[in-house]
Design a protein around this motif. Structure first.
Motif, PDB file in Angstrom:
ATOM      1  N   LEU A 128       2.610 -18.359  17.915  1.00  0.00           N
ATOM      2  CA  LEU A 128       2.524 -17.777  16.571  1.00  0.00           C
ATOM      3  C   LEU A 128       1.155 -17.140  16.341  1.00  0.00           C
ATOM      4  CD1 LEU A 128       4.359 -20.539  14.526  1.00  0.00           C
ATOM      5  CD2 LEU A 128       5.171 -18.230  15.000  1.00  0.00           C
ATOM      6  N   THR A 129       0.111 -17.766  16.845  1.00  0.00           N
ATOM      7  CA  THR A 129      -1.238 -17.193  16.725  1.00  0.00           C
ATOM      8  C   THR A 129      -1.288 -15.848  17.438  1.00  0.00           C
ATOM      9  OG1 THR A 129      -2.214 -19.397  16.599  1.00  0.00           O
ATOM     10  CG2 THR A 129      -3.682 -17.595  17.213  1.00  0.00           C
ATOM     11  N   ASN A 130      -0.710 -15.784  18.621  1.00  0.00           N
ATOM     12  CA  ASN A 130      -0.666 -14.513  19.357  1.00  0.00           C
ATOM     13  C   ASN A 130       0.122 -13.458  18.589  1.00  0.00           C
ATOM     14  OD1 ASN A 130      -2.203 -15.563  21.429  1.00  0.00           O
ATOM     15  ND2 ASN A 130      -0.434 -16.131  22.666  1.00  0.00           N
ATOM     16  N   GLU A 131       1.243 -13.886  18.013  1.00  0.00           N
ATOM     17  CA  GLU A 131       2.047 -12.946  17.227  1.00  0.00           C
ATOM     18  C   GLU A 131       1.272 -12.442  16.013  1.00  0.00           C
ATOM     19  OE1 GLU A 131       6.162 -13.939  16.331  1.00  0.00           O
ATOM     20  OE2 GLU A 131       6.192 -15.273  18.078  1.00  0.00           O
ATOM     21  N   ILE A 132       0.540 -13.348  15.372  1.00  0.00           N
ATOM     22  CA  ILE A 132      -0.254 -12.950  14.206  1.00  0.00           C
ATOM     23  C   ILE A 132      -1.311 -11.941  14.612  1.00  0.00           C
ATOM     24  CG2 ILE A 132      -2.009 -13.803  12.586  1.00  0.00           C
ATOM     25  CD1 ILE A 132      -0.309 -16.367  12.371  1.00  0.00           C
ATOM     26  N   GLU A 133      -1.995 -12.205  15.728  1.00  0.00           N
ATOM     27  CA  GLU A 133      -3.015 -11.267  16.203  1.00  0.00           C
ATOM     28  C   GLU A 133      -2.397  -9.913  16.525  1.00  0.00           C
ATOM     29  OE1 GLU A 133      -6.281 -11.596  16.063  1.00  0.00           O
ATOM     30  OE2 GLU A 133      -5.859 -13.519  15.117  1.00  0.00           O
ATOM     31  N   THR A 134      -1.228  -9.924  17.151  1.00  0.00           N
ATOM     32  CA  THR A 134      -0.541  -8.665  17.454  1.00  0.00           C
ATOM     33  C   THR A 134      -0.182  -7.935  16.164  1.00  0.00           C
ATOM     34  OG1 THR A 134       0.353  -9.569  19.510  1.00  0.00           O
ATOM     35  CG2 THR A 134       1.496  -7.666  18.577  1.00  0.00           C
ATOM     36  N   LEU A 135       0.335  -8.684  15.196  1.00  0.00           N
ATOM     37  CA  LEU A 135       0.690  -8.060  13.909  1.00  0.00           C
ATOM     38  C   LEU A 135      -0.539  -7.498  13.212  1.00  0.00           C
ATOM     39  CD1 LEU A 135       3.301 -10.631  12.573  1.00  0.00           C
ATOM     40  CD2 LEU A 135       3.731  -8.267  13.254  1.00  0.00           C
ATOM     41  N   ARG A 136      -1.644  -8.229  13.285  1.00  0.00           N
ATOM     42  CA  ARG A 136      -2.882  -7.721  12.674  1.00  0.00           C
ATOM     43  C   ARG A 136      -3.322  -6.429  13.352  1.00  0.00           C
ATOM     44  NH1 ARG A 136      -6.193 -13.375  12.195  1.00  0.00           N
ATOM     45  NH2 ARG A 136      -5.255 -14.080  10.246  1.00  0.00           N
ATOM     46  N   ARG A 137      -3.313  -6.447  14.693  1.00  0.00           N
ATOM     47  CA  ARG A 137      -3.740  -5.267  15.442  1.00  0.00           C
ATOM     48  C   ARG A 137      -2.827  -4.086  15.144  1.00  0.00           C
ATOM     49  NH1 ARG A 137      -2.318  -6.539  20.101  1.00  0.00           N
ATOM     50  NH2 ARG A 137      -0.844  -4.895  20.535  1.00  0.00           N
ATOM     51  N   VAL A 138      -1.518  -4.335  15.191  1.00  0.00           N
ATOM     52  CA  VAL A 138      -0.558  -3.265  14.916  1.00  0.00           C
ATOM     53  C   VAL A 138      -0.736  -2.767  13.482  1.00  0.00           C
ATOM     54  CG1 VAL A 138       1.912  -2.800  14.590  1.00  0.00           C
ATOM     55  CG2 VAL A 138       1.123  -3.980  16.641  1.00  0.00           C
ATOM     56  N   GLY A 139      -0.913  -3.696  12.562  1.00  0.00           N
ATOM     57  CA  GLY A 139      -1.132  -3.294  11.169  1.00  0.00           C
ATOM     58  C   GLY A 139      -2.399  -2.477  11.005  1.00  0.00           C
ATOM     59  N   HIS A 140      -3.466  -2.914  11.684  1.00  0.00           N
ATOM     60  CA  HIS A 140      -4.737  -2.179  11.605  1.00  0.00           C
ATOM     61  C   HIS A 140      -4.588  -0.791  12.226  1.00  0.00           C
ATOM     62  CE1 HIS A 140      -9.030  -1.643  11.331  1.00  0.00           C
ATOM     63  NE2 HIS A 140      -9.076  -1.311  12.605  1.00  0.00           N
ATOM     64  N   GLU A 141      -3.935  -0.749  13.385  1.00  0.00           N
ATOM     65  CA  GLU A 141      -3.723   0.545  14.038  1.00  0.00           C
ATOM     66  C   GLU A 141      -2.858   1.452  13.173  1.00  0.00           C
ATOM     67  OE1 GLU A 141      -2.072  -0.545  17.804  1.00  0.00           O
ATOM     68  OE2 GLU A 141      -4.017  -1.238  18.586  1.00  0.00           O
ATOM     69  N   ALA A 142      -1.824   0.882  12.564  1.00  0.00           N
ATOM     70  CA  ALA A 142      -0.958   1.683  11.696  1.00  0.00           C
ATOM     71  C   ALA A 142      -1.739   2.192  10.493  1.00  0.00           C
ATOM     72  CB  ALA A 142       0.237   0.856  11.243  1.00  0.00           C
ATOM     73  N   GLN A 143      -2.597   1.321   9.912  1.00  0.00           N
ATOM     74  CA  GLN A 143      -3.421   1.737   8.778  1.00  0.00           C
ATOM     75  C   GLN A 143      -4.355   2.876   9.178  1.00  0.00           C
ATOM     76  OE1 GLN A 143      -3.513   0.220   5.449  1.00  0.00           O
ATOM     77  NE2 GLN A 143      -4.511   2.171   5.130  1.00  0.00           N
ATOM     78  N   GLU A 144      -4.995   2.740  10.331  1.00  0.00           N
ATOM     79  CA  GLU A 144      -5.912   3.789  10.793  1.00  0.00           C
ATOM     80  C   GLU A 144      -5.176   5.102  11.055  1.00  0.00           C
ATOM     81  OE1 GLU A 144      -7.975   2.291  14.190  1.00  0.00           O
ATOM     82  OE2 GLU A 144      -9.276   0.999  12.990  1.00  0.00           O
ATOM     83  N   ALA A 145      -4.015   5.009  11.696  1.00  0.00           N
ATOM     84  CA  ALA A 145      -3.237   6.207  11.993  1.00  0.00           C
ATOM     85  C   ALA A 145      -2.788   6.905  10.707  1.00  0.00           C
ATOM     86  CB  ALA A 145      -2.035   5.856  12.856  1.00  0.00           C
ATOM     87  N   CYS A 146      -2.359   6.100   9.754  1.00  0.00           N
ATOM     88  CA  CYS A 146      -1.910   6.676   8.481  1.00  0.00           C
ATOM     89  C   CYS A 146      -3.062   7.343   7.739  1.00  0.00           C
ATOM     90  CB  CYS A 146      -1.272   5.595   7.609  1.00  0.00           C
ATOM     91  SG  CYS A 146       0.319   5.038   8.217  1.00  0.00           S
ATOM     92  N   ASN A 147      -4.196   6.666   7.747  1.00  0.00           N
ATOM     93  CA  ASN A 147      -5.352   7.232   7.050  1.00  0.00           C
ATOM     94  C   ASN A 147      -5.819   8.532   7.710  1.00  0.00           C
ATOM     95  OD1 ASN A 147      -5.320   5.190   5.188  1.00  0.00           O
ATOM     96  ND2 ASN A 147      -6.896   3.978   6.224  1.00  0.00           N
ATOM     97  N   GLN A 148      -5.856   8.556   9.049  1.00  0.00           N
ATOM     98  CA  GLN A 148      -6.288   9.765   9.760  1.00  0.00           C
ATOM     99  C   GLN A 148      -5.330  10.917   9.480  1.00  0.00           C
ATOM    100  OE1 GLN A 148      -6.493   9.301  13.984  1.00  0.00           O
ATOM    101  NE2 GLN A 148      -7.300  11.349  14.337  1.00  0.00           N
ATOM    102  N   LYS A 149      -4.051  10.621   9.582  1.00  0.00           N
ATOM    103  CA  LYS A 149      -3.056  11.676   9.350  1.00  0.00           C
ATOM    104  C   LYS A 149      -3.139  12.177   7.900  1.00  0.00           C
ATOM    105  CE  LYS A 149       1.612  12.917  10.358  1.00  0.00           C
ATOM    106  NZ  LYS A 149       1.684  13.639  11.613  1.00  0.00           N
ATOM    107  N   ALA A 150      -3.312  11.247   6.970  1.00  0.00           N
ATOM    108  CA  ALA A 150      -3.401  11.650   5.569  1.00  0.00           C
ATOM    109  C   ALA A 150      -4.621  12.528   5.333  1.00  0.00           C
ATOM    110  CB  ALA A 150      -3.460  10.419   4.675  1.00  0.00           C
ATOM    111  N   ASP A 151      -5.744  12.186   6.000  1.00  0.00           N
ATOM    112  CA  ASP A 151      -6.963  13.010   5.860  1.00  0.00           C
ATOM    113  C   ASP A 151      -6.750  14.418   6.414  1.00  0.00           C
ATOM    114  OD1 ASP A 151      -8.295  10.947   4.644  1.00  0.00           O
ATOM    115  OD2 ASP A 151      -9.333  10.282   6.474  1.00  0.00           O
ATOM    116  N   GLU A 152      -6.044  14.518   7.504  1.00  0.00           N
ATOM    117  CA  GLU A 152      -5.817  15.821   8.153  1.00  0.00           C
ATOM    118  C   GLU A 152      -4.830  16.694   7.381  1.00  0.00           C
ATOM    119  OE1 GLU A 152      -4.455  14.756  12.046  1.00  0.00           O
ATOM    120  OE2 GLU A 152      -6.429  14.052  12.709  1.00  0.00           O
TER     121      GLU A 152
END
Length: 136
Positions: A58-82
């Motif tokens: 579960l800890t590994n899954e949480i870390e994966t979800l955090r990373r995926v969430g962070h990556e998704a947030q960054e991707a969304c923000n970059q695309k929105a800026d562009e």
């Protein structure tokens, strides 16, 4: 008289044999309980080990979800800026991404609660095992 002394001696011998038989029965019963408790302790240890593995997973899954969430947030923000300038489609994509992130955060919080519950259960089982060992 000798007869009375012999009779008394036989009675005492029979009584001693009965006491010894009772002691042996009690010892066998105690040994049976000890073996049962040891078996129970082993099962609890195995269960704790299983829970520890689940916590790790579960800890590994949480870390994966955090990373995926962070990556998704960054991707969304970059695309929105562009592409932000006057694009309703981009605004819609950003809203969708934010909903996905919120769902990931909610899922992450649920996993955190589940991990904490598993850890509490593991600690409880450890305390029971320690208490059992001290009672022996």
């Amino acid at each position: 008289s000798i007869f009375q002394a012999r009779t008394q001696l036989h009675k005492e011998m029979i009584s001693n044999i009965k006491i010894k038989d009772n002691q042996d029965a009690l010892l066998r019963a105690a040994e049976g309980r000890r073996l049962a408790e040891e078996s129970k302790a082993r099962r609890l240890e195995e269960h704790v080990h299983t829970l520890e593995k689940e916590v790790d997973n579960l800890t590994n899954e949480i870390e994966t979800l955090r990373r995926v969430g962070h990556e998704a947030q960054e991707a969304c923000n970059q695309k929105a800026d562009e592409e932000r300038a006057n694009s309703e489609q981009n605004a819609h994509e950003l809203e969708t991404a934010n909903q996905a992130i919120a769902a990931l955060r909610l899922s992450s919080d649920q996993y955190k609660a589940e991990v904490e519950s598993c850890e509490n259960e593991r600690l409880h089982e450890e305390r029971k095992a320690i208490q059992f060992e001290t009672e022996l």
